[in-house]
Design a protein around this motif. Sequence first.
Motif, short mmCIF file in Angstrom:
data_model
loop_
_atom_site.label_atom_id
_atom_site.label_comp_id
_atom_site.label_asym_id
_atom_site.label_seq_id
_atom_site.Cartn_x
_atom_site.Cartn_y
_atom_site.Cartn_z
N GLY A 541 0.66 -1.12 -0.01
CA GLY A 541 -0.03 0.07 0.00
C GLY A 541 0.95 1.14 -0.06
O GLY A 541 0.20 2.45 -0.20
N LYS A 543 2.96 4.31 -1.29
CA LYS A 543 3.02 5.06 -2.70
C LYS A 543 4.43 5.30 -2.75
O LYS A 543 5.11 5.81 -1.94
CB LYS A 543 2.29 6.10 -2.69
N ALA A 587 1.88 3.65 3.57
CA ALA A 587 0.45 3.36 3.53
C ALA A 587 -0.25 3.61 4.80
O ALA A 587 -1.51 3.98 4.80
CB ALA A 587 0.28 1.84 3.30
N THR A 588 0.48 3.88 6.02
CA THR A 588 -0.23 4.22 7.33
C THR A 588 -0.91 5.29 7.07
O THR A 588 -1.60 6.17 7.88
CB THR A 588 0.92 4.06 8.44
N LEU A 590 -1.85 6.70 4.41
CA LEU A 590 -2.90 6.91 3.35
C LEU A 590 -4.35 6.23 3.53
O LEU A 590 -5.32 6.58 2.91
CB LEU A 590 -2.36 6.10 2.21
N TYR A 591 -4.26 5.13 4.41
CA TYR A 591 -5.28 4.36 4.52
C TYR A 591 -5.63 4.23 6.04
O TYR A 591 -4.58 4.31 6.84
CB TYR A 591 -5.27 3.16 4.00
N PRO A 592 -6.92 3.96 6.75
CA PRO A 592 -7.37 3.75 7.82
C PRO A 592 -6.63 2.32 8.09
O PRO A 592 -6.53 1.54 7.24
CB PRO A 592 -8.61 3.93 8.09
N TYR A 595 -8.59 -0.68 6.49
CA TYR A 595 -8.94 -0.74 5.14
C TYR A 595 -8.16 -1.83 4.52
O TYR A 595 -7.26 -2.23 4.79
CB TYR A 595 -8.28 0.59 4.59
N ASP A 596 -9.14 -2.41 3.60
CA ASP A 596 -8.81 -3.59 2.85
C ASP A 596 -7.84 -3.27 1.54
O ASP A 596 -8.00 -2.78 0.82
CB ASP A 596 -9.76 -4.39 2.26
N LEU A 597 -6.48 -3.37 2.01
CA LEU A 597 -5.41 -2.88 0.90
C LEU A 597 -5.52 -3.51 -0.52
O LEU A 597 -5.11 -3.03 -1.55
CB LEU A 597 -4.02 -3.01 1.49
N LEU A 600 -7.02 -2.26 -3.74
CA LEU A 600 -6.20 -1.55 -4.49
C LEU A 600 -5.70 -1.86 -5.95
O LEU A 600 -5.56 -1.18 -6.80
CB LEU A 600 -4.95 -0.87 -3.76
#
Length: 633
Positions: A541, A543, A587-588, A590-592, A595-597, A600
């Motif tokens: 996740g 970027k 990723a930490t 960008l998403y809660p 969240y199911d990565l 993506l």
Amino acid sequence: MNEMTYEKLQWNELKEKLKGCCSSELGQQLVEQLQPSSQLKVVEERLRETSEARTLVDMDTHLPMAGVAAVHRTLSKLEKGMMLEPADLTGIADFLRGCRKIKQFMQEKSFYAPTLSSYSQSMTELPQVEKEIATIIANNQVASTASRQLGRIRKAMETTKGKIQERLQKFLRNPAYKEMIQEFFISQKDDHYTIPIKATYKHQIEGVIIEQSSKGSTVFIEPAVVAKLTNELSIQRAEEAVEEYQLLATLTGLVAEHLQAIKVNIELIGQYDFAFAKGKLSKQMEGNAPRVNEHGYCKLVDCKHPLLGSQAVPLNFEIGDSYRGLIITGPNAGGKTVVLKTIGLLTLATMAGLHISGTTETEISLFHQIFVDIGDNQSMENALSTFSSHMKNISDIMRVADHRTLLLFDEIGSGTEPNEGAALAIASLEEFYQMGCIVVATTHYGEIKRFSEQHDDFMNAAMQFKNETLEPTYQLLIGMSGESNALWIARKMELQDRVIAKAKRYMDEKEYDFAKVRSEKIRKPRFVKQESESVYEYAIGDKVKLLESGESGIIYQERNQFNNVVVFYEEEFIELNVKRIALEIPATELYPPSYDLQTLFTSYEERKMEHDLARGSKKALKKLQKESRDRKL
């Protein structure tokens, strides 16, 4: 060529299509005898004929075949010494008239078709024979005007018949016979003129009983009053037969004198019909004459299979220049077998002098032999399995192949243990290559694909698939390797992504993970020390920036033992070394946490399918099963 090659490549089906373009039995017989030739001059001459015929067909001109019938049976009677009947002679006259018209027609087309036109110079016109037959034969019988003697005899016969009719009519009107007559008409029985008489009176009528009815209630009697006239008529009929025989014998002898010239005309008529049939087939297929050579170079440009019609996908293919072997990979139902059949059938068609559906840039090599190994040739009678039949076929081919041989193998080495099958296939390919053969083969085996990648005189190719739907486009891509659909099916069946990723890595590298697993789960630190420098431990996740292009992607798989990560970039998964990327946003951030990565990396359709399957949707399950079946076809 052997019969298996013709059968597997559907050569006889193409000949049947060509037969349908013929206008006569003569042309169809030449199609039946048509065989591919490996001689360059012969093939060039055949293609020139087809091109000239195509030019005339495009001009909407048609060969005047009216009246030209097959006269082989008539000539066969003549060669056996039999006398020709009036119908036979009429057929000969029609044939000669047709020859005369065709000769004139072709001579008028000498500018557009010089080769075909030149054949007409060998055609013999026999106007005198036509005239003699027309003078003696009319309406498929000897004409009364054929000779004075015949005219006199037939006139006398008509007079005699009239007298017989007159006397029998008088007999019917006689009141003395009214009760004895069954029906009041004159019946002709075997050249006898009779009156139907009731059987009970048969002895009271002076005359001869000629016939009796099936029930026996009626007898047909020739009255004595016409017996003399009947005998006279019989003599006249005999005289007529003698005169007709003499006239027919004269015509038969006249035709026999020109037998050889007529035979030559027959061959030429058949050749013209055959040539125009090739022209018609060329127009149907929108065909062109390919360039031809003898050194193994083949280049197909937008070529189509001649039997698939509008459904055929144009094929672009090349071999024999920078490489002499082509290995086509990819999943089933992608069109690999059709490619082999298209290459083989177009080569046979060219060697037979037919146009093929392709551009004028197309070039075909002529081969002494073409061998194919397509389909399942197992035999219960000879106790041959699929693999055994393939090996026997390859063994037989290896005994007779040479540097002027084209080989087409479908799924070479299949039907046995993969490692052994691939090894045998590679060894066979090497042997055929060293013999100078041109080889095109399809396979699922990765080892054969790797052999092709490493061999300087072999090239890989693949059947194109749409990346989004994995549907085949049936386009051949030379220089690329195709993938099996096993991983696609595994992903559809919800096999865990890390397992699929491992499988793909094992396919590529053959480096297996033998590490022992401890019972306790150890959490890796975000940063680890490696070779005296800190390396960021990328997580799913994150970027990241691709340093070479400056564009962004998302981490799909964490760092492996080779310091490589898998990045999701432009709808594709690419493997990169960690030194070739840089972190943009973790990723930490960008998403809660919940969240199911994985969402993506999957499309909306895939996520919906997974959701429907999770809730037990039968419709979704059927759709998945159908997709799986389609992938197997």
